[in-house]
Design a protein around this motif. Structure first.
Motif, PDB file in Angstrom:
ATOM      1  N   LEU A 106      -0.216  -9.203  -1.064  1.00  0.00           N
ATOM      2  CA  LEU A 106      -1.009  -8.496  -0.054  1.00  0.00           C
ATOM      3  C   LEU A 106      -0.215  -7.392   0.640  1.00  0.00           C
ATOM      4  N   VAL A 107       1.090  -7.363   0.421  1.00  0.00           N
ATOM      5  CA  VAL A 107       1.941  -6.385   1.109  1.00  0.00           C
ATOM      6  C   VAL A 107       1.566  -4.972   0.690  1.00  0.00           C
ATOM      7  N   GLY A 108       1.466  -4.088   1.691  1.00  0.00           N
ATOM      8  CA  GLY A 108       1.201  -2.679   1.434  1.00  0.00           C
ATOM      9  C   GLY A 108      -0.246  -2.336   1.128  1.00  0.00           C
ATOM     10  N   GLN A 109      -1.171  -3.278   1.323  1.00  0.00           N
ATOM     11  CA  GLN A 109      -2.578  -3.029   0.999  1.00  0.00           C
ATOM     12  C   GLN A 109      -3.486  -3.026   2.229  1.00  0.00           C
ATOM     13  N   GLY A 110      -2.903  -2.952   3.426  1.00  0.00           N
ATOM     14  CA  GLY A 110      -3.715  -2.846   4.641  1.00  0.00           C
ATOM     15  C   GLY A 110      -4.123  -4.166   5.259  1.00  0.00           C
ATOM     16  N   TYR A 111      -3.560  -5.271   4.791  1.00  0.00           N
ATOM     17  CA  TYR A 111      -3.912  -6.575   5.363  1.00  0.00           C
ATOM     18  C   TYR A 111      -3.135  -6.822   6.655  1.00  0.00           C
TER      19      TYR A 111
END
Length: 977
Positions: free
Chosen positions: A613-618
């Motif tokens: 999920l890192v770097g995807q706006g979560y």
């Protein structure tokens, strides 16, 4: 003098020949189920009791014309009966019942599966098909159309009184058919519901007109009248209860409620009631005076209020009439015999009808024997709920009620007992009460005020009323004021406050919470104002995870290693495990702590790594309460779904800011309707998140603004670019109780054998899931006493500790009674009727300590003279260490070194409705009672402190034949400091 002896003997003989007069009051009440915003009815309980209890309770009296009873019907119940018959009322259960299967939405189909098991398990057990459907629901299987149809018919059918089913060929045929029902079958059952409800008022009118029954009513919306008059009544009823913060002093509202209830009743029946049942039996001196001023002839309340009014409570005093007077007007008071009333309401359902009725009649005859010589006009009052008890009885309680009336009639013919109406004895001599005590049928007002959720409800009501007053003072439209005040009156009903707090079986019951908040929202909307944000905050009890949050020392690296989270609680997320949508990413949560930090681990659904999920706006948010703060947001940022508690702070992990698997947690606080940055650099190093296969978080106490002993509510929200994807838990918070710091020198340790939570050796746990894991909850392992200088701290350690009902002290199940003998004199009976044990005559007790999860049930110090106090005693817990903590001032107990001190330490199962809050023990275990009792003399003690195995069982098993088990104390020599 001798000539007077025959006259005296004659007088005494006439007195002894008089029957004991018995007045029986059946209280019939339902809160308003009409949603003030939509105008639709929600709860079905007027209809369900209208096909089961209300008509049958009147009709059965025709079989016993010599028996007289009184019915109390509240205005809110009477109005709803009328609304059903006029076609205005169709509750949510009715609406989804009459709808053709093909027109049901997915939400309606889910509603049927979820709610059409809202019936006593006794009825489900009678139907093979009903049991089959229940098993299907438990397994989580999908319901086919025929399943739904059968479930709809069975639920509506089985609520009908079995006598009515037996005598109606159509209903009887459906009862035997059991499955394969059609829509026509369902329509027939619903038609019968209305036919039965149409008989309720005519039946009661007929019996009233011929003098067999009295009909009375209550103030209109069934409010706790003493609190409306003065909120200090809460503390008058129990000094341990906290008061709401907002002002409450509305005697004009109380007067409106009394007048409106009386007027509606008179309009419906053509004549006014002679008396009233004060809602919840709630009275005070000011309330009684108001009733007298309004011309109410009599009130009925609980025996505890007689004691609070300065009179001893015994058969002689309970069988007399009393009065409160003001300015030449008076109201007569009857005080109910609580034990006999409660036996019908709670105990007799566990006994064969014959034995239960003989117990009741035998007790009445014994009371007559004791009092009739001194008081030939003795009147004993029995008063209780007339609708809810019967579903717990075999055969719906019909056998018990018929036999009860039959035996009363037989004793009436013998001249031993006489059933009478309140109105028939009003002119008997009465004793004046100088100052009426404050309280109700439960003794005090703890079921309706004192807990944070209850007091917040009162404060919300007060603020809404202040808004109406301000609008009126500013010259607002009188019609708008009248409409808004009508809503305020509806919000004053006792039922809303009953369901708040943690001292009910269904704390903060969502439909009642939503209805109460809807009424108050409607007040503001009526005034043309925007409702405050607080009215959109749902009040929900915490969920129960697997295990209790405890101490952990995880190696924070983002790896899912079970061993290092062994002491934590685990909460599986329902959405995450069933994978209902691609956004349901959260699989489960782990929660634990150490002495400085809270630890959270978030597991994602199978096949998803947190690192992905890192770097995807979560962003992952921990929403929480802030200890000692008020207010808060209704909804998480970016959503309109309540998490079930006020959101006062937010700890955020931004996955876009994670570097090499590590992220810094940032704190926000809710201020003036917005989330503002509130992180301090002081604990920056302590705030960390580690992202790998899972998310592991460390949040210092300082970040959470929490200290040892605080309790937090919290929930997790996963959000992406402003859109909420997943929430855990769903709608109910997690609770985290940080452990107390125990201070003081240890002066005494007494061990107790493990695994002896079976009383005399035969007791078994209740069956409801709330008692999981069904072992250890009552298993006392140790009592420690610490010297804290001015106080003693008793620490009781148990094998298991859970808090399924969210008790404010942190534990729900354990009830601890400690009796101490350390000086001459004392008492050998229990402080109050409850535990069903007696004490060694050589060691009468001098001090009584009581501990339970709710202050009103167990935060007391008692004395042999019958007095008790909440002053100088504090009850708390360390759930993580499975400890109940009781701290008491040394002013009550301070033995000298070398002095002999003897302890009786009793552990019971806490039950808010049980005798002195002990849970009953029956022959067989039920959902809410323990099993294994040999007879009604069985002790209600589940564990007893004694270091040697087998001693407890030997002592507790010596009961029966009307005698209680006699306990020996565990004695020690008090150590030197």
């Amino acid at each position: 003098m001798g000539k007077w002896l025959p006259a005296l003997a004659l007088t005494l003989g006439l007195a002894l020949a008089q029957p004991l007069k018995v007045v029986i009051l059946w209280h019939q009440h339902q809160p308003p189920y009409e949603n003030p915003v939509t105008g639709q009815y929600e709860g079905p309980w007027v209809r369900m009791h209208g096909t089961n209890s209300y008509p049958w309770m009147a009709e059965v009296l025709k079989e016993f014309p010599e028996i007289k009873v009184t019915f109390d019907y509240t205005s809110t119940l009477l109005k709803q009966i009328e609304d059903y018959l006029s076609g205005k009322a169709k509750d949510a259960y009715w609406r989804v019942s009459e709808k053709p299967l093909g027109q049901l939405s997915q939400e309606e189909r889910a509603f049927i599966v979820e709610r059409f098991f809202d019936i006593n398990p006794r009825f489900v057990e009678k139907s093979p098909r009903y049991k089959e459907l229940q098993a299907k629901k438990i397994r989580g299987e999908t319901f086919a159309d025929q399943d739904l149809q059968d479930l709809r018919v069975l639920w509506n059918l089985y609520w009908i009184n079995v006598d009515y089913i037996e005598r109606d060929p159509g209903l009887k045929a459906l009862y035997r058919k059991d499955r394969g029902f059609t829509q026509e079958d369902l329509a027939y059952v619903l038609k019968k519901h209305l036919e039965l409800m149409a008989t309720i008022l005519p039946l009661h009118r007929e019996l009233w007109e011929r003098g067999q029954i009295d009909l009375i009513t209550t103030p209109y919306y069934h409010p706790i009248l003493p609190i409306l008059i003065d909120k200090e009544a809460i503390r008058e009823s129990n000094p341990a209860l906290a008061l709401p913060k907002e002002p409450i002093a509305w005697p004009e509202d109380a007067r409106w409620q009394v007048r409106a209830g009386r007027d509606y009743f008179q309009k419906l029946f053509g004549k006014a009631p002679k008396g009233m049942w004060p809602p919840e039996g709630a009275v005070s001196q000011k309330a009684a005076e108001l009733y007298a001023e309004e011309g109410i002839g009599f009130l009925v309340t609980d025996e505890a209020i007689l004691g609070k009014s300065g009179f001893p409570v015994n058969p002689a005093t309970l069988t007399r009439l009393y009065r409160v007077e003001k300015n030449g007007k008076q109201v007569v008071l009857f005080f109910r015999h609580r034990d006999l009333s409660d036996r019908i309401g709670f105990s007799y359902s566990q006994m064969p009808a014959e034995r239960a009725v003989e117990d009741f009649i035998g007790t009445l005859l014994e009371i007559r024997r004791q009092v009739i010589g001194q008081n030939p006009n003795a009147v004993l009052t029995i008063a209780l709920d007339g609708e809810n008890a019967w579903e717990n009885y075999p055969n719906n309680g019909n056998d018990f009620r018929r036999l009860l009336y039959k035996r009363l009639a037989e004793e009436q013919k013998k001249g031993m007992l006489e059933t009478v109406l309140f109105s028939e004895v009003l002119n008997l001599p009465s004793l004046p009460i100088a100052k009426l005590g404050t309280g109700g049928w439960a003794g005090d007002f703890a079921m309706w005020a004192g807990e944070p959720e209850e007091n917040e409800a009162w404060d919300r009501l007060s603020r809404a009323r202040q808004a109406v007053t301000a609008y009126k003072d500013q010259g607002g439209d009188p019609q708008v004021v009248e409409k808004a005040m009508g809503l305020i009156y509806a919000a004053q009903a006792s039922d809303w406050f009953w369901w708040y707090g943690q001292d009910t079986g269904f704390p903060n019951h969502p439909p009642f919470d939503e209805a109460f908040r809807s009424i108050l929202q409607a007040v503001y909307k009526t005034l043309g104002q925007k409702p405050p944000e607080e009215l959109y905050i749902a009040v929900r009890p915490p969920v129960q995870p697997q295990g209790t949050p405890g101490r952990v020392k995880p190696n924070l690296d983002g790896r899912a290693e079970a061993e290092e989270w062994k002491g934590a609680a685990y909460l599986p997320d329902a959405d995450g495990t069933t994978m209902q949508t691609p956004d349901d990413l959260i699989k489960g949560l782990y929660l634990g702590f150490d002495e400085q930090n809270v630890y959270l681990r978030v597991d994602l659904r199978d096949g998803t790594r947190a690192l992905d999920l890192v770097g995807q706006g979560y962003r992952l948010h921990v929403y929480a309460t802030t200890p000692k703060e008020e207010g808060g947001a209704a909804f998480p940022e970016g959503g309109e779904v309540s998490l079930g508690f006020p959101l006062q702070q937010r700890i955020t992990l931004d996955f876009n800011q994670v570097r090499e698997g590590q992220g810094v947690l940032v704190r926000y606080a809710y201020r003036d309707g917005a989330w503002v940055l509130a992180s301090s650099p002081a604990d920056l190093a302590g705030r960390r998140a580690f992202v790998g296969d899972v998310v592991e978080m460390r949040i210092p106490y300082t970040t959470l603004k929490a200290e040892a002993g605080d309790t937090l509510r919290l929930a997790i929200v996963l959000e992406k670019e402003g859109r909420i994807l997943d929430i855990a838990p769903n709608g109910n918070p997690l609770a985290l109780a940080l452990p107390q710091r125990l201070a003081g020198k240890e002066v005494l340790v007494v061990k107790d054998p493990e695994g002896d939570e079976h009383g005399p050796g035969t007791y078994t746990y209740p069956k409801d899931q709330a008692f999981a894991p069904f072992k250890g909850l009552f298993d006392l392992l140790e009592m420690r006493i610490l010297d804290g200088g001015a106080t003693w701290t008793f620490v009781f350690t148990f094998k298991e500790m859970t808090n399924p009902w969210g008790a404010p002290a942190g534990f729900s199940h354990q009830l601890i009674n400690v009796y101490i003998d350390y000086k001459e004199g004392g008492k050998t009976e229990t402080f109050a009727k409850g535990a069903k044990v007696a004490f060694d005559p050589e060691h009468p007790w001098d001090l009584f300590l009581k501990a339970a999860g709710w202050p009103q049930y167990g935060q007391r110090v008692g004395f042999p003279d019958g007095t008790d106090t909440a002053d100088g005693v504090v009850v708390a817990s360390n759930p993580a260490d499975k400890q109940v903590i009781l701290q008491v001032d040394k002013k009550y107990f301070n033995p000298a070194p070398g002095q002999k001190v003897c302890f009786y330490v009793l552990v019971g199962s806490q039950d808010g409705y049980g005798p002195d809050h002990f849970r009953p023990v029956g022959k067989e275990a039920g959902p809410w009672n323990l099993g294994g009792a040999g007879n009604e003399d069985a002790p209600l003690v589940v564990d007893y402190l004694w270091p040697e195995k087998g001693v407890q069982e030997a002592m507790l098993s010596q009961y029966g034949g009307g005698k209680y088990a006699v306990l020996k104390p565990y004695c020690v020599t008090w150590p030197a400091p």
